[in-house]
Design a protein around this motif. Structure first.
Motif, PDB file in Angstrom:
ATOM      1  N   PRO B 228     -45.043 -30.500  18.856  1.00  0.00           N
ATOM      2  CA  PRO B 228     -44.266 -30.190  20.054  1.00  0.00           C
ATOM      3  C   PRO B 228     -44.622 -28.818  20.613  1.00  0.00           C
ATOM      4  N   THR B 229     -44.886 -27.859  19.730  1.00  0.00           N
ATOM      5  CA  THR B 229     -45.268 -26.519  20.171  1.00  0.00           C
ATOM      6  C   THR B 229     -46.484 -26.582  21.082  1.00  0.00           C
ATOM      7  N   GLY B 230     -47.472 -27.366  20.668  1.00  0.00           N
ATOM      8  CA  GLY B 230     -48.707 -27.472  21.424  1.00  0.00           C
ATOM      9  C   GLY B 230     -48.467 -28.069  22.798  1.00  0.00           C
ATOM     10  N   VAL B 231     -47.714 -29.182  22.844  1.00  0.00           N
ATOM     11  CA  VAL B 231     -47.426 -29.830  24.129  1.00  0.00           C
ATOM     12  C   VAL B 231     -46.710 -28.845  25.049  1.00  0.00           C
ATOM     13  N   PHE B 232     -45.723 -28.180  24.502  1.00  0.00           N
ATOM     14  CA  PHE B 232     -44.912 -27.253  25.290  1.00  0.00           C
ATOM     15  C   PHE B 232     -45.767 -26.118  25.850  1.00  0.00           C
ATOM     16  N   MET B 233     -46.561 -25.521  24.972  1.00  0.00           N
ATOM     17  CA  MET B 233     -47.395 -24.381  25.356  1.00  0.00           C
ATOM     18  C   MET B 233     -48.396 -24.784  26.439  1.00  0.00           C
ATOM     19  N   LEU B 234     -49.083 -25.915  26.229  1.00  0.00           N
ATOM     20  CA  LEU B 234     -50.090 -26.355  27.190  1.00  0.00           C
ATOM     21  C   LEU B 234     -49.452 -26.733  28.519  1.00  0.00           C
ATOM     22  N   ARG B 235     -48.278 -27.380  28.457  1.00  0.00           N
ATOM     23  CA  ARG B 235     -47.602 -27.761  29.701  1.00  0.00           C
ATOM     24  C   ARG B 235     -47.270 -26.514  30.518  1.00  0.00           C
ATOM     25  N   GLN B 236     -46.703 -25.503  29.858  1.00  0.00           N
ATOM     26  CA  GLN B 236     -46.359 -24.281  30.583  1.00  0.00           C
ATOM     27  C   GLN B 236     -47.584 -23.697  31.264  1.00  0.00           C
ATOM     28  N   TYR B 237     -48.729 -23.761  30.572  1.00  0.00           N
ATOM     29  CA  TYR B 237     -49.938 -23.198  31.152  1.00  0.00           C
ATOM     30  C   TYR B 237     -50.429 -24.045  32.322  1.00  0.00           C
TER      31      TYR B 237
END
Lengths: 333, 352
Positions: B228-237
């Motif tokens: 989930p961290t990865g999805v969240f981080m990439l989405r924000q970017y």
């Protein structure tokens, strides 16, 4: 650094360009068939499928497990026992004394974890706060020191546990220091109190750098002119800290508290490698109890482990909600 | 306290360049911190080069030494060299043949025929700074550590590649498409940030076992990749990438997959790099999950293998220490090369 990252990304991507072109053809067909909505589904599918199978289904299954008995691992083989596992976990003659409980290991682990959380989280927040405040000053080599405190965060828990086991052993570095100071050497990890303190200290050592970074980011976001104004008014440093730094750091402090609490309740890896739960059961924590009850012990009992893990999840949810409510109130003030 | 008061006065008056007591405290904290943070790892490194005999010594020496050895005529193996005080008071360098109780049988390398028996207190080993490379060679070659290393490498590389792929696709859909249920999916992903492994350990094991991935490296890899961290981080970017770019590509008849692959991914490279670094460190360091899934020794990752060797009744510290250093190397390399990048990444995202 961005240029480097771009190049790194390109290097990683290069071998897959061919694969990507092969995927493009069937997907074009799918896109013509279903339009944009279908494409969203395609992009989401792999992640959500893995997510569903390995997070959501287990999450739902956990309740089912906690209501079954026996030693079989596959659910269809397991007899339904209702709330028996919970009753067994909570069956205590006197809740203040773990030995009077039917599952005394669970209560020992729960009490140890509670004590651990109190000491470790306080120590963690205090140490990372001090370090963040210090790193926020105008000092030479700030980047270097920021990295220094972050270094142990990257180490694996097994490595952390072994490093400290080696330092704390009979012929270890700590005894060398202790003897040179004129005290008697100890077998630190064979002593209940010292072993517990070691678990608290070592896990703080390993993770404080991470929390320091979050707090430091918060400190650097506080506008400088607030401090300048306070200085012009001749405000005392203690008051500046209480009236400017703490309130404006609120959100970051809340994040740090929530994360530190949640991780502290789950303490396992470093402590397990460092002490193995010993001496006796003095450093047995909840996750180790769940692991050993579910997998490692001779009389394994997956249902009991599942029930214990649900109780632990309940505690985590309560802690998180309480923390969020607290920080929201702090923000409003 | 009085000293602090004096220094405080000095810092506050005059040129303002004096040492305030907080400056002193700052540097004490920083220097003690540096020793405390790096010291243990350096001590491990130094210890990992010591032989078993030297590791058992107290007080321990700071640096690793090796016992000088000499080849004596008539003996197959090289003999350890000692500085001996002979009964008549003279000093000599003798090689030890064997030790019998409190006496040691010694021989002069220059004159292999005459043997001398001396009390072990009258001899001191001749040593020089050196490294016991055997600590590293034996476990890698004879024990299974090379295999463990390979398993860890496989898990780390595969898990990271799959993480980058699936997370970036999901992030692309969640940042660049309007569809029903988007909010719900996002909420679901963020909520599972709160599901720690110990909470789903038992049912996850049974799921992995029923899809036949028990005792397989894929059983270690797959449950970890949908971070989930990865999805969240990439989405924000990806939200910061302008939609006009995508629209322009659509005008040129680019397919959605091409837009994802040729436009969004390259532009999200910085965020992908941060996630790649995190993922490498996470997967390399994973312990509890591999410990549960892998029970066959030849499949162990480095962390599990190391723990299993360190859990034996008779711990062979000289091997364990060396292998701990080996386990540490990739992470230390990541740290040395990319630390600035990582620390700013965490400070920016506030997540791990």
């Amino acid at each position: 650094m961005t240029a480097f990252a771009t190049r790194l990304g390109a290097a990683v991507a290069a071998p897959f360009a061919l694969l990507a072109r092969a995927i493009d053809l069937p997907l074009r067909g799918w896109q013509r068939l279903t339009g944009m909505g279908g494409m969203a589904a395609v992009f989401l599918a792999p992640n959500l499928a893995i997510f569903g199978v390995f997070v959501l289904i287990p999450l739902a299954l956990n309740f089912a497990y906690s209501m079954t008995g026996g030693t079989d691992i596959l659910l269809p083989d397991r007899p339904f026992v209702g709330a028996d596992q919970y009753a067994r976990l909570l069956d205590c003659a006197d809740y203040s004394r773990a030995v009077t409980c039917r599952e005394d290991a669970f209560w020992t682990a729960a009490r140890n974890t509670a004590v651990f959380v109190v000491f470790q989280v306080s120590l963690m927040v205090a140490v990372s706060m001090i370090t963040a405040l210090i790193l926020n000053r105008k000092i030479a080599g700030r980047g270097f020191f920021r990295a220094v405190f972050f270094f142990p965060v990257l180490l694996s828990p097994v490595v952390v546990g072994l490093i400290w086991r080696w330092i704390l052993q009979r012929q270890g570095l700590l005894n060398l220091i202790v003897v040179n100071l004129g005290f008697d050497p100890q077998v630190w990890l064979n002593d209940r109190l010292y072993a517990f303190a070691a678990a608290v200290g070592v896990s703080t050592w390993a993770h404080m750098g991470f929390y320091t970074l979050i707090l430091l980011a918060g400190l650097q976001a506080i506008p400088r002119d607030l401090y300048e104004a306070a200085e012009m008014d001749g405000t005392k440093p203690g008051r500046v800290f209480r009236r400017i730094t703490l309130p404006l750091l609120g959100p970051n402090l809340a994040v740090v508290l929530v994360l530190a609490l949640i991780r502290s309740v789950q303490i396992f890896d470093e402590a397990y490698v460092l002490t193995g739960g010993g001496p006796g059961t003095s450093t047995l924590f909840l996750t180790q109890y769940i692991y050993e009850t579910g997998f490692a012990s001779l009389l394994r009992n997956p249902g009991l482990a599942a029930a214990a893990s649900i109780l632990m999840a309940g505690v985590l949810v309560v802690l998180t909600l309480a923390q969020l409510a607290l920080s929201r109130r702090a923000e409003r003030r | 306290m009085r000293l602090g008061f004096l220094l405080a006065r000095r810092g506050a008056t005059g040129t303002g360049r004096g040492w305030h007591w907080t400056d002193v405290a700052t540097w004490v904290w920083l220097i003690c911190g540096t020793v405390l943070m790096f010291g243990p790892a350096l001590w491990l490194l130094s210890s990992s080069f010591k032989g078993p005999a030297q590791l058992a010594e107290f007080p321990p020496t700071l640096l690793p030494y090796v016992q000088a050895e000499v080849q004596v005529e008539g003996y197959d193996d090289p003999l350890p060299l000692y500085a001996v005080t002979l009964p008549d008071g003279t000093e000599a360098e003798l090689a030890q043949i064997r030790r019998i109780g409190i006496n040691a049988q010694m021989v002069d390398p220059a004159d292999p025929e005459t043997r001398v028996t001396v009390n072990i207190d009258d001899r001191a080993p001749i040593r020089s700074i050196g490294v016991a490379t055997d600590n590293y060679v034996t476990p890698l070659v004879q024990n299974d550590f090379l295999r463990f290393f390979g398993n860890s490498l496989f898990v780390t590389v595969m898990a990271t590649l799959i993480t980058l792929w699936t997370n970036s696709m999901a992030a692309f859909a969640l940042s660049k498409y309007q569809f029903r249920g988007r909010g719900a999916v996002m909420l679901l992903i963020v909520a599972t940030l709160m599901v720690p492994l110990p909470v789903i350990l038992v049912p996850l094991y049974s799921v992995v076992s029923s899809v036949g991935l028990l005792n397989s490296l894929w059983g270690v890899i797959l449950p970890t990749v949908a971070t989930p961290t990865g999805v969240f981080m990439l989405r924000q970017y990806m939200l910061t990438i302008p939609d006009e770019l995508l629209e322009a590509a659509r005008m040129d008849h680019a397919s959605e997959w091409q837009i994802y692959w040729r436009i969004v991914l390259p532009l999200a490279a910085p965020a992908l790099a941060v996630l790649a670094i995190f993922s490498v460190v996470w997967r390399w360091n994973d312990f509890l999950w591999p410990l549960v899934v892998l029970s066959r020794r030849e499949l162990f990752t480095l962390q599990v293998g190391l723990n299993s060797y360190a859990g034996e009744l008779n711990v062979q510290w000289h091997y364990i220490l060396a292998m701990t250093v080996v386990t540490m190397i990739p992470v230390v390399l990541v740290f040395a090369v990319l630390q600035r990048f990582i620390t700013s990444g965490i400070a920016g995202a506030g997540i791990k």
